[in-house]
Each structure stands twice: as C-alpha cells, then as structure tokens.
Design a protein around this motif. Structure first.
Motif: not given
Length: 199
Positions: A77, A80-81, A84-85, A105-106, A109, A113, A178
C-alpha cells in the motif's frame, strides 16, 4: 518527546492520545512536521474563516505520516493508505463511530491526492494546505512571519526536509505506481530543497 503547548494544540484526551501515539513511532523530525502541518492548517482556516472539525483534523495530521515509519510501512500500500488504516484503528479504540473513523482515513489518504476544495471537504483541504506549507513552503508567505517563527521555535525542523525526501524516494523506488512516486518524479527534491522554512 515533551508536548509543547502552543495556541494550536488541542486540550482533549483524544488529542493527547494522538500526540502520544505519534511520539511513540515517529522521530522528532516527522513528529514536529505533523504538529506544524496541523498548526499551518488551523491558522489558514482561522484567517479564512473556514469551519472544520478540529479534533478530526488534529488526529489526521498527527497520524498522517505513520505509514512512513517501519512498524506501519506496507509492502503493497502507498504510505498514505497505510497511515489511513492506522488512523481508522486508532480512532476505533477511542470509540469513534464508523463514519467518523472513515473520515480520518479519508483525510489522510486525500492529502496525497489532487487538490480538494474547502467547500467540499474542509479537513482534507486543510491537511493538504498544512502539509504542503511545511514540506515545500507552498503558501508559506501568506502566514504572518511572527506565527511562522513561533511555530518553528516550538517545533524545530530538525533536518526534516532531507529526511522526508529520503522517505518518499524510498517509497517511490519500492512502489512505483504510488502517489509518492509521482511526487518524486514531479520534482519533489527541488521543491523541498527550495522551502523557505529551511533558509
């Protein structure tokens, strides 16, 4: 690490837990970056009268880069993902409702972006602003010099730019699809090196 009181620290059990957790896994440079990112975001919101969930933003800011640390670095992953977890599990332990856990989490992530509009998602927009200001100096001239100087005195950079660049370059090499890889390919080294906060 001792938690230094600044006008942007939140005085809540949740905020203290987030700081303590980040302190256990992040070194001083990464931890201070996380706090500065929140402070830049909060100051930006204050000056522009952007309403936001301060606790959600603080938790997201303090935990947003834990995916770069060895215990939470994922082989598959993007960082950032993975971060987030971490935030989702952390906030579950605090008793946050599933929807609010998903928001933490969002926000983490989305900080890697494309730009998020403040009217659509204030917390994600603000974390983007805060991290961009601290990593590459984006918009840093919009902040009062006294604010920036006080923040850097309370939470020194401690070689953050070079350390962060090494971390994202490592992510890019191991995970070429990524967001960090695109960031590195897009000139991250030059932007980080030119950050006025380091000069």
């Amino acid at each position: 690490m001792t938690r230094i009181r600044t006008p942007y620290d939140l005085d809540s059990d949740t905020a203290r837990s987030a700081f303590e957790t980040a302190s256990e896994y992040a070194d001083a440079a990464l931890l201070n970056h996380s706090v500065r990112s929140y402070a830049f975001a909060a100051e930006y919101a204050r000056e522009r009268e952007i309403a936001y969930d301060a606790e959600l933003l603080y938790v997201s800011a303090l935990l947003h880069d834990l995916g770069l640390t060895a215990p939470f670095d994922s082989h598959t992953l993007p960082f950032e993902e993975a971060g987030g977890h971490v935030a989702r599990v952390f906030t579950a332990g605090l008793g946050w409702a599933p929807a609010r856990r998903a928001r933490a989490q969002e926000v983490i992530v989305l900080h890697m972006r494309d730009d998020v509009d403040a009217a659509e998602d204030a917390e994600s927009h603000l974390l983007q602003v805060g991290t961009s200001a601290d990593v590459s100096g984006l918009r840093v001239e919009e902040f009062a010099p006294s604010f920036t100087a006080g923040l850097l005195a309370a939470y020194p950079r401690s070689g953050f730019g070079a350390a962060f660049l090494a971390l994202v370059e490592d992510q890019a090499a191991r995970k070429p699809a990524c967001a960090a890889a695109a960031y590195v390919a897009g000139g991250a080294a030059a932007r980080i090196g030119a950050n006025p906060l380091d000069h």
